[in-house]
Design an enzyme around this catalytic site. Structure first.
Site, PDB file in Angstrom:
ATOM      1  N   ARG A 196       8.683   4.057   6.908  1.00 39.90           N
ATOM      2  CA  ARG A 196       7.527   4.335   7.761  1.00 39.90           C
ATOM      3  C   ARG A 196       8.078   4.715   9.123  1.00 39.90           C
ATOM      4  NH1 ARG A 196       3.991   2.124  11.464  1.00 39.90           N
ATOM      5  NH2 ARG A 196       1.785   2.610  11.151  1.00 39.90           N
ATOM      6  N   SER A 240      -0.652   6.290   9.181  1.00 37.56           N
ATOM      7  CA  SER A 240       0.751   5.929   8.948  1.00 37.56           C
ATOM      8  C   SER A 240       1.523   7.154   8.520  1.00 37.56           C
ATOM      9  CB  SER A 240       0.857   4.892   7.832  1.00 37.56           C
ATOM     10  OG  SER A 240       0.543   3.623   8.324  1.00 37.56           O
ATOM     11  N   GLU A 272       0.803  -1.231   0.000  1.00 37.89           N
ATOM     12  CA  GLU A 272       0.000   0.000   0.000  1.00 37.89           C
ATOM     13  C   GLU A 272       0.832   1.275   0.000  1.00 37.89           C
ATOM     14  OE1 GLU A 272      -2.334   1.167   3.611  1.00 37.89           O
ATOM     15  OE2 GLU A 272      -2.003  -0.908   4.208  1.00 37.89           O
ATOM     16  N   SER A 322      -8.258   4.616   8.172  1.00 39.10           N
ATOM     17  CA  SER A 322      -8.875   4.098   9.397  1.00 39.10           C
ATOM     18  C   SER A 322      -7.924   4.377  10.548  1.00 39.10           C
ATOM     19  CB  SER A 322      -9.106   2.591   9.279  1.00 39.10           C
ATOM     20  OG  SER A 322      -9.810   2.287   8.126  1.00 39.10           O
TER      21      SER A 322
HETATM   22  N1  ADP Z   1     -18.211   7.777   3.040  1.00 40.04           N
HETATM   23  C1  ADP Z   1     -17.356   7.422   4.024  1.00 40.04           C
HETATM   24  N2  ADP Z   1     -17.587   6.306   4.744  1.00 40.04           N
HETATM   25  C2  ADP Z   1     -16.754   5.937   5.750  1.00 40.04           C
HETATM   26  N3  ADP Z   1     -15.678   6.656   6.122  1.00 40.04           N
HETATM   27  C3  ADP Z   1     -15.393   7.777   5.434  1.00 40.04           C
HETATM   28  C4  ADP Z   1     -16.219   8.222   4.362  1.00 40.04           C
HETATM   29  N4  ADP Z   1     -15.691   9.360   3.852  1.00 40.04           N
HETATM   30  C5  ADP Z   1     -14.602   9.643   4.572  1.00 40.04           C
HETATM   31  N5  ADP Z   1     -14.417   8.701   5.550  1.00 40.04           N
HETATM   32  C6  ADP Z   1     -13.306   8.735   6.514  1.00 40.04           C
HETATM   33  O1  ADP Z   1     -12.211   8.159   5.870  1.00 40.04           O
HETATM   34  C7  ADP Z   1     -11.631   7.133   6.688  1.00 40.04           C
HETATM   35  C8  ADP Z   1     -11.095   6.057   5.787  1.00 40.04           C
HETATM   36  O2  ADP Z   1     -10.101   6.629   4.982  1.00 40.04           O
HETATM   37  P1  ADP Z   1      -9.343   5.798   3.873  1.00 40.04           P
HETATM   38  O3  ADP Z   1      -8.203   6.649   3.419  1.00 40.04           O
HETATM   39  O4  ADP Z   1     -10.281   5.339   2.832  1.00 40.04           O
HETATM   40  O5  ADP Z   1      -8.775   4.612   4.746  1.00 40.04           O
HETATM   41  P2  ADP Z   1      -8.890   3.025   4.649  1.00 40.04           P
HETATM   42  O6  ADP Z   1      -7.941   2.679   3.535  1.00 40.04           O
HETATM   43  O7  ADP Z   1      -8.408   2.552   5.987  1.00 40.04           O
HETATM   44  O8  ADP Z   1     -10.288   2.630   4.360  1.00 40.04           O
HETATM   45  C9  ADP Z   1     -12.756   6.687   7.590  1.00 40.04           C
HETATM   46  O9  ADP Z   1     -12.250   6.139   8.777  1.00 40.04           O
HETATM   47  C10 ADP Z   1     -13.513   7.969   7.817  1.00 40.04           C
HETATM   48  O10 ADP Z   1     -12.938   8.735   8.845  1.00 40.04           O
HETATM   49  C1  PAZ Z   2      -2.514  -0.890   9.589  1.00 38.03           C
HETATM   50  C2  PAZ Z   2      -2.639   0.305   8.664  1.00 38.03           C
HETATM   51  C3  PAZ Z   2      -1.353   0.459   7.857  1.00 38.03           C
HETATM   52  C4  PAZ Z   2      -3.784   0.019   7.678  1.00 38.03           C
HETATM   53  O1  PAZ Z   2      -3.995   1.144   6.807  1.00 38.03           O
HETATM   54  P1  PAZ Z   2      -5.462   1.889   6.681  1.00 38.03           P
HETATM   55  O2  PAZ Z   2      -6.426   0.882   6.138  1.00 38.03           O
HETATM   56  O3  PAZ Z   2      -5.843   2.365   8.038  1.00 38.03           O
HETATM   57  O4  PAZ Z   2      -5.215   3.025   5.728  1.00 38.03           O
HETATM   58  C5  PAZ Z   2      -2.963   1.609   9.449  1.00 38.03           C
HETATM   59  O5  PAZ Z   2      -4.219   1.514  10.015  1.00 38.03           O
HETATM   60  C6  PAZ Z   2      -1.949   1.976  10.534  1.00 38.03           C
HETATM   61  O6  PAZ Z   2      -0.831   2.309  10.237  1.00 38.03           O
HETATM   62  N1  PAZ Z   2      -2.387   1.964  11.795  1.00 38.03           N
HETATM   63  C7  PAZ Z   2      -1.617   2.493  12.935  1.00 38.03           C
HETATM   64  C8  PAZ Z   2      -0.775   1.425  13.569  1.00 38.03           C
HETATM   65  C9  PAZ Z   2       0.217   2.047  14.556  1.00 38.03           C
HETATM   66  O7  PAZ Z   2       1.290   2.480  14.122  1.00 38.03           O
HETATM   67  O8  PAZ Z   2      -0.153   2.182  15.715  1.00 38.03           O
END
Ligand code: ADP
Ligand code: PAZ
Length: 385
Positions: free
Chosen positions: A216, A204, A150, A201
Site C-alpha cells: 500500500r 487506497s 480487504e 469511502s
Molecule cells: N448506492 C450508493 N450508495 C452510497 N454510495 C454509493 C452508491 N453507489 C456508489 N456510491 C459511491 O461509492 C462509495 C463507496 O464505494 P465502495 O467501493 O463500496 O467503498 P466502501 O467499501 O468504503 O463502502 C461511496 O462513498 C459513494 O461515493
Molecule cells: C481505511 C480504508 C482502507 C477503508 O476502506 P474503504 O471502506 O474506504 O474502502 C480507506 O478508507 C482508506 O484507505 N482511507 C484513506 C486513509 C489515508 O491514507 O489517508
C-alpha cells in the site's frame, strides 16, 4: 476459462463436523459506505442433491435469485451476473448484491427471518465491517465471520473476475477529446506491475508487482464518501445517484477558478492551460458568483475536485513506483463516466500519453469475490491438514 481449484462447499455445522452439502456460498465485503454480497449459486446440482436440499436453503436461493431488490435499499446488479463460473469443480452463477452498510441491522434481521441462522454458521467477510460487526453477526444470527484482509481479497477477486470475463477491463480512448472519447476493451492478461487505486469511502493505492506481492503506497481521506457527503451538504441531495445526475448537467467553471480567470489565458511558461482548474471552489468567495450558482454546478465542481485530486495523487504514486498502468476501482466509479473520463484525461494529459487509466466492470465487487475464494481455499487447507 480457468478453474481456480477451490474446494466444494463444505460447511461447519453446529457440531463442528465438516460436511459437503449444498449450502449458500457467500462472500461479503462490508465497507464504510456499502456492503457487497457475492452469492455463488451452483447450477450443476444433481436431482438427489436438490431433493435433499433443506427448505431454508432452497428459500434463500429462490429469494436471492428471483428478486433484484431486497427491502428498500438492497439491490442485485443483474447486469454484472457471471454465468458458467467454476469454483472447485462446481459450475454455477455469481450474483452481485449491495446494500448500505448503515442498514446492517435490517440486513441481519432479514437474514434471520430467512432462516440463515439455522444453516450457515460461518460467513466469509472482508472490509472494516468484518471487524466492526463481528459481534452483531454472532449475537443476531449466530454466524461466525471468517475474516480476510480487504486488499488480499481485492487482488484475488480481480484476478479471478478478469480471467472469466473477456470484457472485464476497459479504458476510455481519446480521453483528451470529448467528442471522440469512448469505452474500449483492454487485454489485461499480462497485468504486472500496475497501480491499483480503490476509490471507496476513502482511497487506497497499492503497487502490485505480482499475484502475491503488493504494497500500500498511499491513500487519501478525500474519496467517494467525501464526494457524497459534500454534495449532500451543498445541494441538499440524498443519494449517490441523485448527486451524479445533478453533476451531469452542471458546469464546474461557475464554481472553480481557472488559470484563465487569473492569467487571462494560459500560463505558458509552465505549461498550464487556461482551462485548467487553478483553485477548486475558488469563485465561491464572491457573493455575486454564489448568488448565480446552481445545485448542478456545485455537484459537478465537487465531483471534479475529488476526482482530480485522486488522479493527481495516483499519478505521483505511479511515477514514484515506475508504473505506467493505473487501475481504478471502487463504487465511486459506479454509474460515473464523468469521473472515469476525467481520470483517463488526467493520466493521459499529464504523463504526455505514457500512463494509462484502466477500469473494471465489477469495480465495487472484487473484494467480496476474493473473500469468497479465500474462504474456500482455507477450508480446503483445513480439510487437508
Ligand atoms: N448506492 C450508493 N450508495 C452510497 N454510495 C454509493 C452508491 N453507489 C456508489 N456510491 C459511491 O461509492 C462509495 C463507496 O464505494 P465502495 O467501493 O463500496 O467503498 P466502501 O467499501 O468504503 O463502502 C461511496 O462513498 C459513494 O461515493
Ligand atoms: C481505511 C480504508 C482502507 C477503508 O476502506 P474503504 O471502506 O474506504 O474502502 C480507506 O478508507 C482508506 O484507505 N482511507 C484513506 C486513509 C489515508 O491514507 O489517508
Amino acid at each position: 476459462m480457468k478453474d481456480f481449484e477451490l474446494p466444494s462447499c463444505p460447511q461447519e455445522t453446529n457440531g463442528n463436523d465438516i460436511m459437503d452439502i449444498t449450502m449458500p456460498w457467500f462472500g461479503m465485503d462490508i465497507g464504510g459506505s456499502l456492503s457487497k454480497l457475492v452469492y455463488f449459486e451452483p447450477k450443476d446440482s444433481t436431482k438427489a442433491e436438490l431433493d435433499s436440499e433443506v427448505d431454508s436453503v432452497r428459500n434463500i436461493r429462490k429469494y436471492l435469485t428471483k428478486n433484484s431488490a431486497y427491502g428498500k435499499t438492497g439491490h442485485r446488479d443483474t447486469h454484472l451476473q457471471l454465468n458458467d463460473i467454476f469454483i472447485r469443480g462446481r459450475r454455477g452463477t455469481l450474483h452481485f448484491i449491495r446494500f448500505p452498510t448503515s442498514e446492517m441491522k435490517n440486513f441481519l434481521a432479514l437474514a434471520k427471518s430467512k432462516g440463515m441462522a439455522n444453516f450457515v454458521t460461518t460467513v466469509c467477510a472482508t472490509g472494516g465491517g468484518a471487524y466492526k460487526f463481528e459481534n452483531d453477526f454472532q449475537r443476531e444470527v449466530n454466524m461466525k465471520l471468517a475474516k480476510y484482509d480487504e486488499f488480499d481479497s481485492l487482488l484475488k477477486g480481480l484476478q479471478f473476475v478478469d480471467s472469466y470475463n473477456r470484457k472485464e477491463c476497459y479504458y476510455w480512448s481519446n480521453p483528451t477529446d470529448e467528442s471522440l472519447c469512448k469505452k474500449e476493451e483492454y487485454d489485461f492478461s499480462n497485468p504486472y506491475p500496475f497501480l491499483l487505486v480503490n476509490i471507496g469511502s476513502g482511497v487506497s493505492m497499492l503497487a502490485v508487482n505480482s499475484p502475491s506481492s503488493f504494497k500500500r503506497v498511499s491513500g487519501t481521506s478525500l474519496g467517494g464518501g467525501t464526494f457524497l457527503g459534500l454534495c449532500c451538504l451543498l445541494t441538499g441531495c440524498n443519494t449517490f445517484e441523485e448527486a451524479i445526475e445533478l453533476a451531469a448537467s452542471g458546469d464546474s467553471t461557475r464554481v472553480d477558478k481557472l488559470v484563465r480567470d487569473i492569467y487571462g489565458g494560459d500560463y505558458a511558461r509552465f505549461g498550464l492551460p487556461g482551462d485548467l482548474v487553478a483553485s477548486s471552489f475558488g469563485h465561491m468567495n464572491s457573493r455575486d458568483k454564489r448568488s448565480k450558482v446552481k445545485r448542478e454546478d456545485l455537484a459537478r465542481a465537487t465531483l471534479v475536485t475529488i476526482t482530480n485530486n485522486i488522479g493527481s495523487i495516483a499519478r505521483m504514486c505511479a511515477i514514484q513506483e515506475k508504473i505506467d498502468r493505473v487501475v481504478f476501482i471502487g463504487n465511486f466509479l459506479r454509474v460515473n463516466p464523468i469521473a472515469m473520463k476525467l481520470l483517463a484525461y488526467a493520466m493521459d494529459y499529464w504523463s504526455k500519453g505514457t500512463m494509462k487509466a484502466l477500469f473494471l466492470e465489477h469495480e465495487g465487487y472484487l473484494g467480496a469475490v476474493g473473500c469468497l475464494l479465500q474462504y474456500h481455499q482455507s477450508i480446503h487447507d483445513r480439510i487437508r491438514n
